[in-house]
Design a protein around this motif. Sequence first.
Motif, PDB file in Angstrom:
ATOM      1  N   ALA A   1      12.786  11.044  12.087  1.00  0.00           N
ATOM      2  CA  ALA A   1      13.596   9.999  11.449  1.00  0.00           C
ATOM      3  C   ALA A   1      13.205   8.606  11.922  1.00  0.00           C
ATOM      4  O   ALA A   1      13.193   7.651  11.129  1.00  0.00           O
ATOM      5  CB  ALA A   1      15.079  10.247  11.713  1.00  0.00           C
ATOM      6  N   ALA A   2      12.885   8.457  13.195  1.00  0.00           N
ATOM      7  CA  ALA A   2      12.536   7.130  13.707  1.00  0.00           C
ATOM      8  C   ALA A   2      11.248   6.619  13.073  1.00  0.00           C
ATOM      9  O   ALA A   2      11.143   5.445  12.706  1.00  0.00           O
ATOM     10  CB  ALA A   2      12.406   7.169  15.226  1.00  0.00           C
ATOM     11  N   LYS A   3      10.262   7.499  12.933  1.00  0.00           N
ATOM     12  CA  LYS A   3       9.016   7.091  12.284  1.00  0.00           C
ATOM     13  C   LYS A   3       9.268   6.750  10.823  1.00  0.00           C
ATOM     14  O   LYS A   3       8.727   5.764  10.299  1.00  0.00           O
ATOM     15  CB  LYS A   3       7.964   8.200  12.390  1.00  0.00           C
TER      16      LYS A   3
ATOM     17  N   SER B   1       2.680  13.158   4.974  1.00  0.00           N
ATOM     18  CA  SER B   1       1.429  12.890   5.675  1.00  0.00           C
ATOM     19  C   SER B   1       1.198  13.904   6.789  1.00  0.00           C
ATOM     20  O   SER B   1       2.094  14.189   7.590  1.00  0.00           O
ATOM     21  CB  SER B   1       1.461  11.473   6.261  1.00  0.00           C
ATOM     22  N   PHE B   2      -0.034  14.440   6.834  1.00  0.00           N
ATOM     23  CA  PHE B   2      -0.395  15.459   7.818  1.00  0.00           C
ATOM     24  C   PHE B   2      -1.702  15.075   8.498  1.00  0.00           C
ATOM     25  O   PHE B   2      -2.600  14.494   7.893  1.00  0.00           O
ATOM     26  CB  PHE B   2      -0.564  16.821   7.147  1.00  0.00           C
ATOM     27  N   LEU B   3      -1.803  15.437   9.767  1.00  0.00           N
ATOM     28  CA  LEU B   3      -3.027  15.271  10.536  1.00  0.00           C
ATOM     29  C   LEU B   3      -3.764  16.597  10.613  1.00  0.00           C
ATOM     30  O   LEU B   3      -3.166  17.662  10.458  1.00  0.00           O
ATOM     31  CB  LEU B   3      -2.707  14.795  11.960  1.00  0.00           C
ATOM     32  N   GLY B   4      -5.056  16.519  10.887  1.00  0.00           N
ATOM     33  CA  GLY B   4      -5.831  17.737  11.082  1.00  0.00           C
ATOM     34  C   GLY B   4      -6.814  17.962   9.961  1.00  0.00           C
ATOM     35  O   GLY B   4      -6.699  17.404   8.866  1.00  0.00           O
ATOM     36  N   ILE B   5      -7.791  18.806  10.271  1.00  0.00           N
ATOM     37  CA  ILE B   5      -8.784  19.193   9.276  1.00  0.00           C
ATOM     38  C   ILE B   5      -8.861  20.710   9.243  1.00  0.00           C
ATOM     39  O   ILE B   5      -8.426  21.393  10.161  1.00  0.00           O
ATOM     40  CB  ILE B   5     -10.173  18.590   9.613  1.00  0.00           C
ATOM     41  N   GLY B   6      -9.394  21.226   8.175  1.00  0.00           N
ATOM     42  CA  GLY B   6      -9.459  22.678   8.056  1.00  0.00           C
ATOM     43  C   GLY B   6      -8.166  23.231   7.509  1.00  0.00           C
ATOM     44  O   GLY B   6      -7.428  22.560   6.776  1.00  0.00           O
ATOM     45  N   ASP B   7      -7.854  24.462   7.897  1.00  0.00           N
ATOM     46  CA  ASP B   7      -6.695  25.144   7.327  1.00  0.00           C
ATOM     47  C   ASP B   7      -5.383  24.844   8.047  1.00  0.00           C
ATOM     48  O   ASP B   7      -4.315  25.092   7.503  1.00  0.00           O
ATOM     49  CB  ASP B   7      -6.933  26.661   7.338  1.00  0.00           C
ATOM     50  N   THR B   8      -5.452  24.344   9.280  1.00  0.00           N
ATOM     51  CA  THR B   8      -4.228  24.049  10.021  1.00  0.00           C
ATOM     52  C   THR B   8      -3.998  22.544  10.078  1.00  0.00           C
ATOM     53  O   THR B   8      -4.840  21.795  10.556  1.00  0.00           O
ATOM     54  CB  THR B   8      -4.296  24.609  11.461  1.00  0.00           C
ATOM     55  N   ILE B   9      -2.844  22.122   9.579  1.00  0.00           N
ATOM     56  CA  ILE B   9      -2.498  20.705   9.587  1.00  0.00           C
ATOM     57  C   ILE B   9      -1.160  20.530  10.303  1.00  0.00           C
ATOM     58  O   ILE B   9      -0.410  21.485  10.490  1.00  0.00           O
ATOM     59  CB  ILE B   9      -2.429  20.117   8.162  1.00  0.00           C
ATOM     60  N   GLU B  10      -0.884  19.287  10.710  1.00  0.00           N
ATOM     61  CA  GLU B  10       0.306  18.998  11.521  1.00  0.00           C
ATOM     62  C   GLU B  10       1.071  17.836  10.915  1.00  0.00           C
ATOM     63  O   GLU B  10       0.506  16.779  10.642  1.00  0.00           O
ATOM     64  CB  GLU B  10      -0.136  18.667  12.946  1.00  0.00           C
ATOM     65  N   CYS B  11       2.359  18.038  10.694  1.00  0.00           N
ATOM     66  CA  CYS B  11       3.210  16.994  10.122  1.00  0.00           C
ATOM     67  C   CYS B  11       3.228  15.772  11.040  1.00  0.00           C
ATOM     68  O   CYS B  11       3.449  15.883  12.247  1.00  0.00           O
ATOM     69  CB  CYS B  11       4.630  17.535   9.942  1.00  0.00           C
ATOM     70  N   GLU B  12       3.009  14.592  10.474  1.00  0.00           N
ATOM     71  CA  GLU B  12       2.969  13.369  11.277  1.00  0.00           C
ATOM     72  C   GLU B  12       4.347  12.906  11.731  1.00  0.00           C
ATOM     73  O   GLU B  12       4.460  12.061  12.609  1.00  0.00           O
ATOM     74  CB  GLU B  12       2.309  12.237  10.490  1.00  0.00           C
ATOM     75  N   TYR B  13       5.390  13.475  11.159  1.00  0.00           N
ATOM     76  CA  TYR B  13       6.741  13.058  11.511  1.00  0.00           C
ATOM     77  C   TYR B  13       7.326  13.910  12.641  1.00  0.00           C
ATOM     78  O   TYR B  13       7.913  13.380  13.576  1.00  0.00           O
ATOM     79  CB  TYR B  13       7.661  13.140  10.287  1.00  0.00           C
ATOM     80  N   CYS B  14       7.163  15.234  12.550  1.00  0.00           N
ATOM     81  CA  CYS B  14       7.828  16.117  13.516  1.00  0.00           C
ATOM     82  C   CYS B  14       6.867  16.982  14.314  1.00  0.00           C
ATOM     83  O   CYS B  14       7.305  17.762  15.166  1.00  0.00           O
ATOM     84  CB  CYS B  14       8.841  17.003  12.793  1.00  0.00           C
ATOM     85  N   ASP B  15       5.548  16.907  14.038  1.00  0.00           N
ATOM     86  CA  ASP B  15       4.503  17.650  14.750  1.00  0.00           C
ATOM     87  C   ASP B  15       4.493  19.151  14.457  1.00  0.00           C
ATOM     88  O   ASP B  15       3.812  19.908  15.145  1.00  0.00           O
ATOM     89  CB  ASP B  15       4.597  17.441  16.275  1.00  0.00           C
ATOM     90  N   GLU B  16       5.234  19.580  13.450  1.00  0.00           N
ATOM     91  CA  GLU B  16       5.213  21.000  13.075  1.00  0.00           C
ATOM     92  C   GLU B  16       3.880  21.333  12.406  1.00  0.00           C
ATOM     93  O   GLU B  16       3.362  20.562  11.598  1.00  0.00           O
ATOM     94  CB  GLU B  16       6.364  21.311  12.117  1.00  0.00           C
ATOM     95  N   ARG B  17       3.352  22.496  12.745  1.00  0.00           N
ATOM     96  CA  ARG B  17       2.072  22.913  12.184  1.00  0.00           C
ATOM     97  C   ARG B  17       2.246  23.771  10.943  1.00  0.00           C
ATOM     98  O   ARG B  17       3.233  24.481  10.797  1.00  0.00           O
ATOM     99  CB  ARG B  17       1.263  23.691  13.232  1.00  0.00           C
ATOM    100  N   LYS B  18       1.250  23.681  10.087  1.00  0.00           N
ATOM    101  CA  LYS B  18       1.309  24.402   8.819  1.00  0.00           C
ATOM    102  C   LYS B  18      -0.080  24.917   8.469  1.00  0.00           C
ATOM    103  O   LYS B  18      -1.086  24.211   8.667  1.00  0.00           O
ATOM    104  CB  LYS B  18       1.812  23.469   7.706  1.00  0.00           C
ATOM    105  N   LEU B  19      -0.146  26.109   7.966  1.00  0.00           N
ATOM    106  CA  LEU B  19      -1.402  26.700   7.515  1.00  0.00           C
ATOM    107  C   LEU B  19      -1.537  26.449   6.021  1.00  0.00           C
ATOM    108  O   LEU B  19      -0.662  26.851   5.229  1.00  0.00           O
ATOM    109  CB  LEU B  19      -1.432  28.205   7.820  1.00  0.00           C
TER     110      LEU B  19
END
Length: 360
Positions: free
Chosen positions: A111-113, A339-357
């Motif tokens: 929420a802060a971001k 918005s997500f960080l990462g490359i390939g099949d695993t990415i990470e939410c820029e807001y809460c750092d949760e990972r997603k395949l």
Amino acid sequence: MISNFSHLIDLNDYPVSWWNKIIELGHEIKLHPQRFTHACDGKIMGTLFYEPSTRTQMSFQSAMIRLGGSIIGFDNPATSSVSKGENLKDTTKIVSNYADILVMRHPLPGAAKAAALTADCPVINAGDGGHLHPTQTLTDLLTLKEEKGRLDNLNIGLCGDLVNGRTVHSLCKALSAYSGNTFVLISTPQLRLPAYIKDVITASGSKYTEVSSLDEVINDLDMLYMTRIQRERFASEEDYLSQKDTYILDKKKLNKARADMIVMHPMPRVDEISTDVDDDSRAIYFKQAKYGMYVRMALIMTMLETDTSTSLLKGKVHKNCSCPNPKCITNTESYLPKSFLGIGDTIECEYCDERKLLTH
């Protein structure tokens, strides 16, 4: 997305040299508070507290008052237009028109971001759900520096609700940036530290161990950081009660610790530290709360003087991709860019750092 202001969302967005600058200024304020009584004359701080707080809210308020500034805001969303359905963007945008700096606590991670994306002044994260709590971490760093004389080569015990403890998450990320620190993670399997925080510790070159017994390790620690089991983060009362009384620090347990170990707690305390510990010289959690005011005075002054833009979103927007964390702010405020960080099949939410395949 580039913001016109510098914000404090995650302490790790700044270099360790910046943290040390805040800590050093906090130390100076502690020694000579009278020198800073007019540092924020004419400035206004807006406090947006979407969930209850005592220490964080009041220490920020007293910090601004002691610096000569003024305060507006709310400590209960039911008394604001939030109760009428106003979204986070509109609330933040409006209040940032009236204030020079915003301090926000919110029950949802990210929420802060999200607020900082459109705010017209600097935003300080005062806790976003079970995610991060950077100003408590600055408080903890100042406390450690004042009480132990160093921030490196420490054996750090963290006990209790490590999965939901935003203070623990922020502190682990910060202390892993100082050399020679080791972490002893004391919890039940259900309350273990999230994988992404353990990855940060490992990537820094620090080491950690996971144990379930406080008694077995207390004698090895330089600092014990106790946390409450956070009732408000559990899915059901039954789940909470199953974990509630697992870890209680009492005088008998403390007697097994070294004479120079210190006991810290972000507060509030429920029953995880017995009151018979309070008078022990190693129990410094009340003093820790006072350090929080000094470090927040230092932070407010620094953020108001900083005039550089901040890159808030650095990843790639996936328009048709949702964060798998149901509590993430992006799943409530639908207008936010996914918005997500990462490359390939695993990415990470820029807001809460949760990972997603990613699925193809």
